[in-house]
Design a protein around this motif. Structure first.
Motif, PDB file in Angstrom:
ATOM      1  N   PRO A   1      -3.412   0.888   5.324  1.00 21.82           N
ATOM      2  CA  PRO A   1      -4.590   1.691   5.644  1.00 21.82           C
ATOM      3  C   PRO A   1      -5.279   1.225   6.927  1.00 21.82           C
ATOM      4  N   ALA A   2      -5.858   2.173   7.637  1.00 16.38           N
ATOM      5  CA  ALA A   2      -6.654   1.837   8.813  1.00 16.38           C
ATOM      6  C   ALA A   2      -7.866   1.008   8.397  1.00 16.38           C
TER       7      ALA A   2
ATOM      8  N   SER B   1       0.865  -1.188   0.000  1.00 14.79           N
ATOM      9  CA  SER B   1       0.000   0.000   0.000  1.00 14.79           C
ATOM     10  C   SER B   1       0.897   1.232   0.000  1.00 14.79           C
ATOM     11  N   VAL B   2       0.313   2.384  -0.323  1.00 18.73           N
ATOM     12  CA  VAL B   2       1.033   3.655  -0.315  1.00 18.73           C
ATOM     13  C   VAL B   2       0.183   4.653   0.468  1.00 18.73           C
ATOM     14  N   ASP B   3       0.760   5.242   1.499  1.00 18.20           N
ATOM     15  CA  ASP B   3      -0.004   6.182   2.315  1.00 18.20           C
ATOM     16  C   ASP B   3      -0.666   7.250   1.442  1.00 18.20           C
ATOM     17  N   SER B   4      -1.968   7.460   1.672  1.00 21.75           N
ATOM     18  CA  SER B   4      -2.761   8.547   1.046  1.00 21.75           C
ATOM     19  C   SER B   4      -2.977   8.373  -0.450  1.00 21.75           C
ATOM     20  N   HIS B   5      -2.627   7.217  -1.024  1.00 20.86           N
ATOM     21  CA  HIS B   5      -2.770   7.011  -2.467  1.00 20.86           C
ATOM     22  C   HIS B   5      -3.552   5.720  -2.747  1.00 20.86           C
ATOM     23  N   ASN B   6      -4.313   5.768  -3.825  1.00 24.44           N
ATOM     24  CA  ASN B   6      -4.963   4.561  -4.329  1.00 24.44           C
ATOM     25  C   ASN B   6      -4.075   3.877  -5.356  1.00 24.44           C
ATOM     26  N   LEU B   7      -4.371   2.602  -5.593  1.00 26.60           N
ATOM     27  CA  LEU B   7      -3.670   1.793  -6.591  1.00 26.60           C
ATOM     28  C   LEU B   7      -4.722   1.171  -7.500  1.00 26.60           C
ATOM     29  N   THR B   8      -4.599   1.395  -8.800  1.00 29.90           N
ATOM     30  CA  THR B   8      -5.546   0.817  -9.751  1.00 29.90           C
ATOM     31  C   THR B   8      -4.881  -0.353 -10.464  1.00 29.90           C
ATOM     32  N   VAL B   9      -5.383  -1.547 -10.194  1.00 29.69           N
ATOM     33  CA  VAL B   9      -4.805  -2.762 -10.767  1.00 29.69           C
ATOM     34  C   VAL B   9      -5.164  -2.845 -12.244  1.00 29.69           C
TER      35      VAL B   9
ATOM     36  N   GLU C   1      -4.938  -1.509  -1.063  1.00 29.39           N
ATOM     37  CA  GLU C   1      -4.048  -2.513  -0.460  1.00 29.39           C
ATOM     38  C   GLU C   1      -4.096  -3.782  -1.285  1.00 29.39           C
ATOM     39  N   ILE C   2      -2.924  -4.398  -1.486  1.00 30.69           N
ATOM     40  CA  ILE C   2      -2.835  -5.605  -2.300  1.00 30.69           C
ATOM     41  C   ILE C   2      -1.970  -6.623  -1.579  1.00 30.69           C
ATOM     42  N   GLN C   3      -2.529  -7.800  -1.355  1.00 31.35           N
ATOM     43  CA  GLN C   3      -1.748  -8.905  -0.785  1.00 31.35           C
ATOM     44  C   GLN C   3      -1.161  -9.739  -1.918  1.00 31.35           C
ATOM     45  N   MET C   4       0.124 -10.050  -1.816  1.00 32.22           N
ATOM     46  CA  MET C   4       0.819 -10.757  -2.878  1.00 32.22           C
ATOM     47  C   MET C   4       1.544 -11.980  -2.317  1.00 32.22           C
ATOM     48  N   LEU C   5       1.217 -13.148  -2.879  1.00 31.96           N
ATOM     49  CA  LEU C   5       1.905 -14.375  -2.516  1.00 31.96           C
ATOM     50  C   LEU C   5       3.211 -14.479  -3.304  1.00 31.96           C
ATOM     51  N   ALA C   6       4.077 -15.368  -2.848  1.00 30.91           N
ATOM     52  CA  ALA C   6       5.362 -15.560  -3.527  1.00 30.91           C
ATOM     53  C   ALA C   6       5.138 -15.893  -4.991  1.00 30.91           C
TER      54      ALA C   6
END
Length: 528
Positions: free
Chosen positions: A331-332, A242-250, A265-270
């Protein structure tokens, strides 16, 4: 651009640039050498490509042909001395399967003081974010891993971003102070999977009580949209980005263009990769890029502090200092909009074909031992590679050792693989070599989606159950294994061998490939 890695003497994360024209031949040389470095401030000897961690970035354009010469110059026999290179996520056609790089499946490893050239045409208009790593045992734990990007000059999503270059790659990974060989001995004796010391971001990390290595900095300009290609190069750890105060568009999942989905927020496996668009639309300042990780109990390794896995997003004009915000894990809860894998959709919808063949894979660990089983079989690499056996006439599962866990499949069929729900609390990132699959049921949902599932090559297998479908219209002996490489080494692997007659008709290996096995087999154990 050079990415600095904190070392006793600075090591550089270098760049191998592509030819500009599509359809070109892209020559790459990787010298596999032992180099002393300290990505998190702890100095140790590593196994590296061209002396850097991560290794040099490899880039190409759609339709190019990669010609990667690997020169094995390893000298430190406290780690594995042979090597092999896998190009994770790249499609490999049947005729070229001998260049796929899987140790003891499609080839033998490269002996010390020897070289091998992998020629890999980029087929099926494939583009996206990939990576390369050693496929021999757990050798890439010692540092042999790097990013690989195939650009699309006609990217249908290009209007969503302004910048996509060598400066917009985020490679996260687990880092270890001990050698892979010593940790493997301990793992076999105890059955306890090693826990990493650190998480690194583009080769930089910190550990508890260690030096305050400067965090990696990503520079941005206000008002500009950036395509960041995120790669989890771990041998075990799950990273949450995640990046504080920013969105991420996949916009990309493991090489598949994705219908844009905005999250924070994005969870990434190996082994997994995502491209995200970040718009630099906040006040000029420094912001934390959060990359906390999980991978075993921190009580097993007191160096571990997942909060220290991070980097800095620095706007042009901001002071060259760390962000003033606290180091959070993301993010909270009240603001969380996390990616749910099951919600991903391909940019071009495609229904998953109905299956012709159904396979159920049950994953079980042997308590107190470093042994994993798939359908009661713990995979062991054979002395004669699977492809060699096929070329020599193997026709059925009985022609392979039981411990090779090889499924013999007909060509031009759709195979459905069902992973039933498990009691294991660790999601296993199962990875298919040479191809990808339709993820018709994600481990994140109870819903089966055959209408427009995402296609990817690494998907989590765990408590909720997973179903994938893949086509055998690209015959070959393709590894299908857990990308937690400690589990892979402990037997959590299979081989999906499809179209054996077609393989024999189409595969004509080179003399250089023929020479790999005799050279490796002649080595004493300390040089293998």
């Amino acid at each position: 651009m050079k990415f600095l890695v904190a070392t006793a003497s600075v090591v550089l994360f270098t760049l191998l640039k592509p030819h500009p024209a599509s359809g070109a031949t892209v020559p790459v040389t990787l010298d596999i050498i032992n180099a002393v470095g300290a990505p998190d401030g702890f100095s140790r000897t590593m196994v590296t490509a061209n002396g850097t961690y991560p290794g040099p970035l490899i880039t190409a354009n759609k339709g190019d042909t990669l010609v990667v010469t690997v020169n094995n110059k390893l000298t430190d026999d406290s780690m594995r001395m042979s090597t092999a290179m896998d190009f994770d996520g790249l499609f490999v056609d049947t005729a070229n399967s001998f260049n796929e790089g899987s140790s003891f499946v499609t080839a033998c490893p490269i002996a010390p003081n020897a070289s091998y050239t992998y020629t890999i045409p980029l087929i099926n208009d494939q583009t996206g974010t990939f990576w390369y790593h050693s496929q021999l045992s757990v050798q890439y734990v010692d540092g042999l891993r790097g990013a690989l990007v195939v650009y699309d000059p006609e990217d249908p999503l290009a209007d969503l971003y302004d910048v996509d270059d060598e400066n917009t790659i985020w490679a996260v990974g687990d880092w270890w102070h001990n050698t892979s060989t010593s940790m493997l001995v301990t793992y076999v004796a105890s059955g306890i999977v090693p826990v990493s010391d650190t998480g690194t971001f583009n080769g930089v990390g910190r550990f508890n009580g260690g030096p305050e290595v400067p965090f990696f900095v990503t520079n941005v300009v206000a008002g500009t949209r950036y395509r960041f290609r995120i790669i989890n190069q771990s041998a075990r750890n799950v990273f949450t980005m995640s990046v504080d105060s920013h969105n991420l568009t996949v916009i990309e999942t493991d090489g598949t263009p994705t219908t844009p989905m905005t999250v924070n927020e994005i969870q990434m496996l190996a082994g997994q990769r995502y491209s995200v668009v970040l718009e630099a639309n906040q006040p000029v300042d420094n912001y934390w890029i959060n990359a906390p990780y999980t991978g075993g109990s921190p009580a097993v390794n007191l160096n571990q502090n997942a909060t220290l896995a991070r980097a800095i997003l620095r706007y042009q004009g901001a002071p060259e200092t760390d962000p003033t915000a606290p180091m959070s894990l993301g993010p909270a809860e009240s603001e969380l909009n996390a990616l749910v894998e099951a919600n991903l959709r391909p940019l071009v919808a495609q229904a998953a074909p109905e299956p012709d063949i159904n396979i159920t894979l049950n994953l079980v660990v042997t308590a107190g031992r470093a042994q994993w089983n798939v359908n009661n079989v713990s995979y062991l690499p054979p002395s004669v590679p699977t492809l060699v056996k096929i070329l020599d006439g193997a026709n059925s599962a009985s022609d392979f050792n039981v411990t090779e866990n090889t499924f013999v499949l007909p060509a031009n069929k759709t195979v459905q693989v069902i992973f039933p729900p498990s009691d294991d609390d660790e999601a296993h990132p199962f990875h298919l070599h040479g191809n990808n699959f339709w993820l018709v049921k994600s481990n994140t949902t109870d819903v089966v989606n055959t209408a427009n599932p995402i296609r990817r090559d690494v998907a989590g297998v765990g408590a909720e159950g997973t179903i994938v479908r893949f086509s055998t219209n690209n015959p070959g002996p393709w590894f299908f294994h857990c990308h937690i490489f400690w589990h892979f080494q402990a037997g959590l692997a299979t081989v999906m061998a499809s179209g054996l007659d077609e393989i024999r008709e189409q595969v004509h290996p080179t003399q250089a490939w023929d020479a790999l096995c005799p050279a490796y087999d002649a080595l004493p154990a300390n040089l293998q």
